[in-house]
Design an enzyme around this catalytic site. Structure first.
Site, PDB file in Angstrom:
ATOM      1  N   THR A   1       0.838  -1.201   0.000  1.00 52.98           N
ATOM      2  CA  THR A   1       0.000   0.000   0.000  1.00 52.98           C
ATOM      3  C   THR A   1       0.873   1.251   0.000  1.00 52.98           C
ATOM      4  O   THR A   1       1.914   1.278   0.650  1.00 52.98           O
ATOM      5  CB  THR A   1      -0.877  -0.013   1.268  1.00 52.98           C
ATOM      6  OG1 THR A   1      -1.764  -1.125   1.177  1.00 52.98           O
ATOM      7  CG2 THR A   1      -1.662   1.273   1.434  1.00 52.98           C
TER       8      THR A   1
ATOM      9  N   THR B   1      -0.745   1.396   6.653  1.00 52.40           N
ATOM     10  CA  THR B   1      -0.580   0.216   5.801  1.00 52.40           C
ATOM     11  C   THR B   1      -0.495  -1.006   6.707  1.00 52.40           C
ATOM     12  O   THR B   1      -0.015  -0.909   7.829  1.00 52.40           O
ATOM     13  CB  THR B   1       0.678   0.332   4.910  1.00 52.40           C
ATOM     14  OG1 THR B   1       0.848  -0.907   4.208  1.00 52.40           O
ATOM     15  CG2 THR B   1       1.923   0.597   5.734  1.00 52.40           C
ATOM     16  N   GLY B   2      -0.975  -2.136   6.216  1.00 52.15           N
ATOM     17  CA  GLY B   2      -0.939  -3.341   7.048  1.00 52.15           C
ATOM     18  C   GLY B   2      -2.172  -4.184   6.834  1.00 52.15           C
ATOM     19  O   GLY B   2      -2.858  -4.044   5.821  1.00 52.15           O
ATOM     20  N   THR B   3      -2.454  -5.083   7.778  1.00 48.57           N
ATOM     21  CA  THR B   3      -3.656  -5.904   7.683  1.00 48.57           C
ATOM     22  C   THR B   3      -4.870  -5.014   7.963  1.00 48.57           C
ATOM     23  O   THR B   3      -5.223  -4.754   9.107  1.00 48.57           O
ATOM     24  CB  THR B   3      -3.587  -7.069   8.684  1.00 48.57           C
ATOM     25  OG1 THR B   3      -2.758  -6.704   9.797  1.00 48.57           O
ATOM     26  CG2 THR B   3      -3.009  -8.300   8.051  1.00 48.57           C
ATOM     27  N   GLY B   4      -5.478  -4.553   6.864  1.00 43.96           N
ATOM     28  CA  GLY B   4      -6.472  -3.484   6.914  1.00 43.96           C
ATOM     29  C   GLY B   4      -7.631  -3.735   7.841  1.00 43.96           C
ATOM     30  O   GLY B   4      -8.171  -2.805   8.448  1.00 43.96           O
TER      31      GLY B   4
END
Lengths: 337, 337
Positions: A204, A255-258
């Site tokens: 992302t 950003t990351g595990t949304g």
């Protein structure tokens, strides 16, 4: 008489100049990320590191130039993300990962801190630059968020570039999808319902910027997580989850595990910790990432306030990130130092 | 020996009973809304008031019965909203307003405060009960939000009832659309771009509930605003904007001009004001609605904490609302008192 008028006008002119002049001395800052993940430093070639680093520099410079020339933080955020969306190496625009159906579905949002105006698109498959579509939703509708076909029709009506879904395809994303598909097929054969593996890389892209008018803005653009269900929307296009900007607190891009970022409303939570608890950006980001970790997620965050203070933090091994601070100092990093 | 064992076990049995018994004394609460708007009291017939009041009572009783029987707040929220979605008189499920294309597009979300799990669907046109689809996303995927076709395919795969879009049509929504369409056509003829009029009624439905386990949950279901652009997503399916639930703060469901609620992240902001600033629910709701008003929006909010305290507030003339409090006291109201 003319001379007298000129002399009388002189102090006003000088006054105006001295009023305008400080604007050029006001701090400008840009901070960007291109995803946090658990990349293995030993497995990333020097060539690939250079490709990513060069692109981060190029994108950041486009935004910084706009800020230098007195442009708005909103313009800087959009233009920087356009470069990243066009790069073909990040999980945004061209280069984005595939969903379960083997299609690219994109999400993006933008928000400006001066008036809390925001725009967002999600699950779009034909808009070349989703962040520009999000900007158009903000500027040219009374809505904040448009999704799927409706968003695509709107983008077309605004004259934004429309492309076939295959425009977004890259070998990297294709191979990633093939690997997931093979694992999914083998898991289904073994009688399990679906793959539960966590994606090991997020690409992302996000930007926060401060302009000479003292206004901050934030934007995020993504293709989401690998092998997502069609129609899945992550935190990036959710105002308050993956993106937020308020001059009274800060600008944030995540950003990351949304899913974890949505459930915690991370971007808005950071703004609230700054505003209500007086937390520094550093403390707010660390606290937010702790909450994400406690739920089982991971990722990274960039944040910036109207005085030019900024913070970058992440719980993964690595995060593509770069900044030019208010003193003009520049840095680009991928791995932990 | 058997008698001795029985006697020895008796205190354990009594202990267990006294441990279990208080659960039945623990407070249960349900608070519901069916939209805030500027309805004119003098123009609403006694018959229509009775229809709305009866349906609010019926829906609330379904949820309350679940809570009385020891069911979860999540179950109570879903079941109550199902009744409202099926009613044909609210802007949720059957009865929802039309978008510019003359179609019904529905949004819904649900969240439980015990573990911050959440589910959401948006821009769906064929799912009879969107709140149940949101629940299925929460329970049966690793995602939080699915939109449009992807959400519909998922709902179908879960065995949820799929209907033709015409199922949702009502004369009221059809007439509303015809009026908007006529005004839009006349405005376009006059050279203006688009209708900028504000909708004067919102019929979004929302529920917050507290169960005997001490867990709170929130859910919201809507057809959005009149004459919205296709694909427009409002605050209702946005976790943190129209819906939020966290046992450590409160459960929230909003209704109103959704764009303002998204830009302010209202539901999450209320939870943060309670958690970080120690605000009462009343003060948090009033503060949030002030912020909405300052941006130019209006609406209403219901909120509930795990001790059974709740608050209802709105800035419009009226708000369809009802509750059964922890003492069993019941109230149903439409207009300001």
């Amino acid at each position: 008489m003319k001379k007298l008028l000129f002399l009388a006008a002189l102090p006003v002119f000088i006054g105006l100049t001295s009023f305008i002049a400080p604007v050029n001395d006001r701090p400008i800052v840009i901070v960007i990320h291109a995803g946090a993940g658990n990349m293995d430093r030993s497995k990333m070639s020097a060539e690939n590191i250079k490709i990513v680093t060069d692109k981060l520099n190029e994108a950041m410079d486009v935004g910084h130039k706009i800020l230098e020339n007195g442009g708005s933080s909103t313009d800087a955020v959009e233009a920087t993300l356009n470069v990243m969306e066009n790069a073909g190496i990040f999980d945004a625009g061209k280069g984005a990962i595939f969903n379960q159906d083997g299609k690219v579905e994109l999400d993006a949002s933008i928000m400006q801190g001066v008036d809390l105006k925001a725009g967002s698109v999600a699950a779009v498959m034909t808009i070349k630059n989703p962040i520009s579509a999000a900007r158009a939703v903000m500027d040219h509708t009374k809505h904040v968020m448009l999704v799927a076909r409706g968003a695509e029709e709107f983008a077309k009506s605004q004259g934004l570039q429309i492309v076939d879904n295959s425009y977004f395809y890259t070998d990297g994303a294709m191979n990633d999808w093939k690997n997931w598909k093979a694992r999914e097929d083998s898991i289904r054969k073994s009688g399990h319902n679906s793959i539960e593996e966590k994606p090991n890389h997020f690409g992302t892209c996000g930007v926060v910027a401060l302009d000479k008018q003292g206004n901050i803005a934030a934007g995020t653009s993504t293709g989401g997580v690998s092998f997502k269900k069609p129609g899945r929307v992550g935190d990036s296009p959710i105002i308050g989850a993956g993106t937020y900007a308020d001059n009274t607190s800060c600008a944030v891009s995540c950003t990351g595990t949304g899913e974890y970022f949505i459930r915690l409303g991370v971007a808005k939570d950071i703004a609230s910790m700054v505003l209500y608890k007086g937390y520094s950006l550093q403390k707010a980001l660390a606290t937010a990432l702790d909450k994400v970790k406690n739920l089982g997620g991971e990722g990274g965050i960039i944040s910036l306030d109207k005085n030019g203070n900024f913070a970058i933090d992440f719980t993964t091994n690595a995060m593509n990130r770069a900044y030019i601070d208010k003193n003009g100092k520049r840095d680009v990093q991928i791995f932990r130092n």
